[in-house]
Design a protein around this motif. Structure first.
Motif, short mmCIF file in Angstrom:
data_model
loop_
_atom_site.label_atom_id
_atom_site.label_comp_id
_atom_site.label_asym_id
_atom_site.label_seq_id
_atom_site.Cartn_x
_atom_site.Cartn_y
_atom_site.Cartn_z
N GLY A 181 0.82 -1.19 0.00
CA GLY A 181 0.00 0.00 0.00
C GLY A 181 0.86 1.25 0.00
O GLY A 181 1.85 1.31 0.72
N LYS A 182 0.48 2.20 -0.82
CA LYS A 182 1.14 3.50 -0.81
C LYS A 182 0.31 4.43 0.06
O LYS A 182 -0.75 4.89 -0.36
N GLN A 183 0.75 4.65 1.26
CA GLN A 183 0.06 5.46 2.25
C GLN A 183 -1.34 4.91 2.55
O GLN A 183 -2.27 5.64 2.84
N VAL A 184 -1.48 3.58 2.42
CA VAL A 184 -2.73 2.88 2.73
C VAL A 184 -2.37 1.65 3.54
O VAL A 184 -1.44 0.92 3.20
N ASP A 185 -3.10 1.41 4.63
CA ASP A 185 -2.86 0.23 5.45
C ASP A 185 -3.55 -0.97 4.80
O ASP A 185 -4.75 -0.92 4.50
N THR A 186 -2.78 -2.03 4.54
CA THR A 186 -3.36 -3.24 3.97
C THR A 186 -3.45 -4.28 5.08
O THR A 186 -2.45 -4.83 5.52
N GLY A 187 -4.67 -4.55 5.50
CA GLY A 187 -4.90 -5.49 6.59
C GLY A 187 -5.08 -6.91 6.09
O GLY A 187 -4.96 -7.21 4.89
N ASP A 188 -5.37 -7.80 7.02
CA ASP A 188 -5.54 -9.22 6.69
C ASP A 188 -6.75 -9.46 5.81
O ASP A 188 -6.72 -10.34 4.94
N ALA A 189 -7.82 -8.70 6.00
CA ALA A 189 -9.04 -8.91 5.20
C ALA A 189 -8.78 -8.63 3.71
O ALA A 189 -9.19 -9.41 2.84
N ILE A 190 -8.09 -7.54 3.42
CA ILE A 190 -7.82 -7.22 2.01
C ILE A 190 -6.82 -8.21 1.42
O ILE A 190 -6.91 -8.59 0.26
N ARG A 191 -5.85 -8.65 2.22
CA ARG A 191 -4.88 -9.65 1.74
C ARG A 191 -5.59 -10.96 1.39
O ARG A 191 -5.30 -11.57 0.37
N PHE A 192 -6.51 -11.39 2.25
CA PHE A 192 -7.26 -12.62 1.98
C PHE A 192 -8.11 -12.46 0.72
O PHE A 192 -8.17 -13.36 -0.12
N HIS A 193 -8.75 -11.30 0.56
CA HIS A 193 -9.58 -11.03 -0.61
C HIS A 193 -8.73 -11.06 -1.89
O HIS A 193 -9.14 -11.61 -2.91
N VAL A 194 -7.55 -10.47 -1.84
CA VAL A 194 -6.64 -10.44 -2.99
C VAL A 194 -6.18 -11.84 -3.34
O VAL A 194 -6.21 -12.25 -4.51
#
Length: 192
Positions: free
Chosen positions: A7-20
């Motif tokens: 993420g560029k100045q965005v927090d990437t959490g576990d939920a978005i990682r799982f979705h990706v």
């Protein structure tokens, strides 16, 4: 497949990682047996999220997709749809090329008198019709219909013909539309 989510100045959490991971694994398994790696970058611009996907699907096969949305999940879904569409088109081209190769083999086996004539290997950007050293000339008589360029392009896609000759509905001149090696439709207009 190795998936990197950043993420560029965005927090990437576990939920978005799982979705990706779930989304990319689904489209990679659908079109390729083994994709190598994917890099997904999220950024935020003026209240909207943007997602860029770079997917290395195989040797010399890299697909890119971009999406934007009100949240990161929607931005990823849009970018994933773009990559999936590009992979589907690429896979279709590969399959059509393989089918044209098999047609060449059928032509060679069904015409034993031509089997001794060497047929040159074709590149992807050449026309997929079988060629021989001295090709036969086949005359085909057909009436030229009057239509627009867009109608002729639709007929080209529907018939699967290499080209469509027609009379332009406005000028009355004979025009041709054909499929270019890059996949686009070409238009030959004698007035131009």
């Amino acid at each position: 497949m190795q998936i990197t989510v950043a993420g560029k100045q965005v927090d990437t959490g576990d939920a978005i990682r799982f979705h990706v991971e779930r989304g990319l694994t689904t489209i990679a398994e659908k079109y390729f047996d083994h994709a190598l790696e994917a890099r997904v970058v999220f950024s935020k611009d003026r209240g909207f999220f943007a997602c860029d996907i770079n997917l290395h699907a195989g040797r010399n096969v890299t697909m890119q997709g971009h999406g934007s949305g009100t949240d990161a999940h929607r931005a990823f879904d849009e970018a994933c749809d773009h990559v999936g569409k590009r992979l589907r088109r690429y896979r279709r081209r590969v399959n059509e090329h393989a089918r044209s190769r098999s047609v060449q083999q059928v032509v060679r086996s069904s015409m034993p008198h031509l089997a001794a004539v060497p047929m040159p290997e074709m590149e992807e950007d050449e026309i997929d019709a079988p060629t021989v050293a001295a090709p036969a000339v086949v005359a085909e008589a057909t009436a030229l219909r009057s239509m627009s360029v867009s109608q002729a392009a639709l007929e080209l896609d529907g018939d699967g013909a290499p080209l469509v000759m027609f009379r332009h509905h406005v000028s009355g001149e004979v025009n041709v539309v054909y499929r270019r090696p890059d996949g686009h439709v070409g238009w030959l207009d004698p007035r131009a």
